[in-house]
Design a protein around this motif. Structure first.
Motif, PDB file in Angstrom:
ATOM      1  N   LEU A 175       0.853  -1.124   0.103  1.00  0.00           N
ATOM      2  CA  LEU A 175      -0.106   0.165   0.100  1.00  0.00           C
ATOM      3  C   LEU A 175       0.729   1.040  -0.094  1.00  0.00           C
ATOM      4  O   LEU A 175       1.504   1.670   0.901  1.00  0.00           O
ATOM      5  CB  LEU A 175      -0.852   0.075   1.128  1.00  0.00           C
ATOM      6  CG  LEU A 175      -1.670   1.133   1.443  1.00  0.00           C
ATOM      7  CD1 LEU A 175      -2.667   1.503   0.144  1.00  0.00           C
ATOM      8  CD2 LEU A 175      -2.705   1.267   2.866  1.00  0.00           C
ATOM      9  N   GLU A 177       1.173   5.020   0.276  1.00  0.00           N
ATOM     10  CA  GLU A 177       0.264   6.021   1.003  1.00  0.00           C
ATOM     11  C   GLU A 177       0.224   7.226   0.235  1.00  0.00           C
ATOM     12  O   GLU A 177       1.378   7.607  -0.374  1.00  0.00           O
ATOM     13  CB  GLU A 177       0.772   5.854   2.349  1.00  0.00           C
ATOM     14  CG  GLU A 177       0.518   4.840   3.273  1.00  0.00           C
ATOM     15  CD  GLU A 177       1.091   5.092   4.538  1.00  0.00           C
ATOM     16  OE1 GLU A 177       0.735   4.148   5.571  1.00  0.00           O
ATOM     17  OE2 GLU A 177       1.714   6.011   4.672  1.00  0.00           O
ATOM     18  N   ASP A 184      -5.488   7.050   3.359  1.00  0.00           N
ATOM     19  CA  ASP A 184      -4.658   5.955   3.627  1.00  0.00           C
ATOM     20  C   ASP A 184      -5.342   5.143   4.661  1.00  0.00           C
ATOM     21  O   ASP A 184      -5.249   3.782   4.369  1.00  0.00           O
ATOM     22  CB  ASP A 184      -3.271   6.503   4.249  1.00  0.00           C
ATOM     23  CG  ASP A 184      -2.524   7.336   3.245  1.00  0.00           C
ATOM     24  OD1 ASP A 184      -2.985   7.309   1.839  1.00  0.00           O
ATOM     25  OD2 ASP A 184      -1.845   8.263   3.745  1.00  0.00           O
ATOM     26  N   ALA A 188      -6.285   1.178   3.670  1.00  0.00           N
ATOM     27  CA  ALA A 188      -5.913   0.140   4.780  1.00  0.00           C
ATOM     28  C   ALA A 188      -7.049  -0.811   5.156  1.00  0.00           C
ATOM     29  O   ALA A 188      -7.042  -2.074   5.385  1.00  0.00           O
ATOM     30  CB  ALA A 188      -4.938   0.698   5.839  1.00  0.00           C
ATOM     31  N   ARG A 228       2.848  -1.332   4.384  1.00  0.00           N
ATOM     32  CA  ARG A 228       2.477   0.269   4.039  1.00  0.00           C
ATOM     33  C   ARG A 228       3.880   0.852   3.719  1.00  0.00           C
ATOM     34  O   ARG A 228       4.933   0.341   4.354  1.00  0.00           O
ATOM     35  CB  ARG A 228       1.825   0.779   5.148  1.00  0.00           C
ATOM     36  CG  ARG A 228       0.252   0.354   5.481  1.00  0.00           C
ATOM     37  CD  ARG A 228      -0.336   0.650   6.548  1.00  0.00           C
ATOM     38  NE  ARG A 228      -0.806   1.994   6.265  1.00  0.00           N
ATOM     39  CZ  ARG A 228      -1.678   2.767   7.239  1.00  0.00           C
ATOM     40  NH1 ARG A 228      -2.303   2.273   8.177  1.00  0.00           N
ATOM     41  NH2 ARG A 228      -2.059   3.974   6.543  1.00  0.00           N
TER      42      ARG A 228
END
Length: 449
Positions: A175, A177, A184, A188, A228
């Motif tokens: 992911l 951001e 974000d 998530a 992330r």
């Protein structure tokens, strides 16, 4: 930008008629030699086949310089070379030094265009491009030589990617951001809610024992994880840039982006904003866990990340094992190979020779004397030991299939079957004859038209 995931539309280029003809020749030759069994459907899922067999494509690292480099600069270039595979390292990139002439017009056309596109470069200047096979006309990273060695090959997030993939994760959903906490956290939360559902619905294809060994250290399972990555993380500058420039319009995208990463760093195209949804997650998951229909990496969607990993050593074994096809077709009409000496006799003679050679080598190793080849006995002993380790660590595929990863027995090299060269010659003759027949047939058809 289309936010829908496109798992079945890799970057491809139209093939010309000669290339199609060459592909047909190759296919016909394979059919002549091995029959229809030489290209069976593989029951191994895509993510596992990619982990075992898809070698990451090398990124292109160009070092522009004017005149000779000083000692410090030469050391930096050498440190880059030591990080890539050809220099003994683990990173998938190639280093090319380009000397800038006084007359810029004398510079190669492609290199001149690349260098002229740089803004205020300080020589020596490094430009990193995607692997040539990907066909992406984009610069991944550019900067000073002094910064390149510490940025290109390694970073904390990439280390964690390697760790998760080699321990058996089906895919790591990276992911990227946006910097907007609300967006974000929403992305998530969406992944945390939908990925377990996708993971529960997907199934591993029914395994063919000829394709896969079951008692291996890396489990074959469906398990997703998320990781992330902040866009402003200075330690991840290269990785962020590589992700954002993988498509033309991603760099201008402000929202969070999700990239599924599997295999040896193979990365599917990003899902942006509303494209991070159950449907696209299911499409990507089904592709990665489905049976490997095409074993050629470049014929599949996605691109390779630049990672520093000795994949074979981390995985310990080549887990995907496929049986060799029986040689049939025209080979049946060729005379059989000449009879060779019994294997026991060959092994006995080889053992006597190796015993004598070992004693002379040990003696030379103790005294440091030169052997007839001009190498010290200690060096020969080290070479022999390294060769033995390689043979023990990487036994032939058929041996691993039969013994399921057991150690190679002593004397295996001495008991190798004779007549291998004659079998290779027969196969070459078969392919040549088959190719000539096919070319003749195509020529007749062409002139008839």
């Amino acid at each position: 930008m289309n936010t829908r995931f496109r798992p079945s539309v890799p970057h491809t280029r139209p093939r010309s008629a000669p290339r199609r003809c060459c592909a047909a020749l190759a296919l016909m030759a394979a059919c002549i030699v091995g029959g229809p069994r030489s290209a069976p459907a593989c029951s191994v899922p895509v993510f596992r086949f990619a982990l075992e067999r898809w070698t990451p494509a090398p990124y292109q690292v160009f070092v522009f310089q004017a005149g000779k480099l000083d000692a410090e600069q030469r050391g930096l270039v050498e440190s880059l070379r030591r990080q890539n595979a050809s220099g003994g390292g683990a990173a998938n990139f190639e280093v090319k030094q380009i000397m800038l002439p006084d007359d810029r017009d004398k510079l190669d056309g492609g290199a001149r265009i690349l260098f002229d596109a740089q803004q205020n470069p300080t020589l020596p200047w490094v430009v990193v491009r995607y692997p040539a096979a990907l066909g992406l006309d984009a610069t991944v990273w550019a900067g000073k030589l002094s910064d390149a060695a510490s940025v290109l090959a390694d970073s904390p997030v990439r280390k964690e990617l390697i760790r998760r993939l080699t321990k058996g994760d089906t895919a790591v959903w990276l992911l990227l951001e946006s910097g907007d906490p609300a967006q974000d956290e929403a992305a998530a939360a969406r992944l945390a809610e939908e990925l377990p559902r996708v993971q529960a619905e997907l199934k591993i294809p029914q395994q063919d024992p000829a394709d896969y060994l079951t008692n291996q250290p890396v489990p074959l399972k469906i398990e997703f994880s998320t990781l992330r990555l902040a866009r402003d993380d200075r330690s991840e500058t290269f990785l962020v840039s590589a992700l954002l420039h993988s498509e033309d319009d991603l760099a201008a995208t402000k929202g969070p982006i999700v990239f599924p990463v599997f295999g040896r760093g193979r990365t599917l195209w990003g899902m942006v904003g509303k494209g991070i949804n159950l449907e696209n997650l299911e499409h990507a998951g089904a592709f990665m866990t489905g049976a490997c229909a095409c074993e050629i990496k470049d014929a599949n969607p996605g691109f390779d990340l630049l990672l520093a990993a000795h994949w074979d050593a981390l995985l310990e074994h080549h887990l995907v094992v496929q049986t060799r096809p029986d040689v049939g077709g025209l080979a049946d009409f060729l005379p059989p190979p000449a009879r060779s000496a019994p294997l026991d006799a060959v092994a006995g003679d080889a053992a006597k020779e190796s015993t004598g050679a070992a004693s002379s080598t040990d003696a030379a190793a103790g005294t440091g004397q030169l052997t007839p080849n001009g190498v010290t006995g200690a060096e020969i002993s080290a070479t022999d030991r390294a060769a033995q380790v390689r043979r023990a660590d990487y036994p032939p595929l058929e041996d691993r299939a039969n013994r399921a990863g057991s150690a190679v027995p002593a004397g295996a090299a001495a008991t190798a079957p004779a007549g291998g060269s004659s079998s290779l010659l027969r196969n070459v003759i078969v392919v040549v004859i088959g190719g000539l027949v096919l070319v003749s047939a195509l020529t007749v058809i062409f002139f008839r038209r």
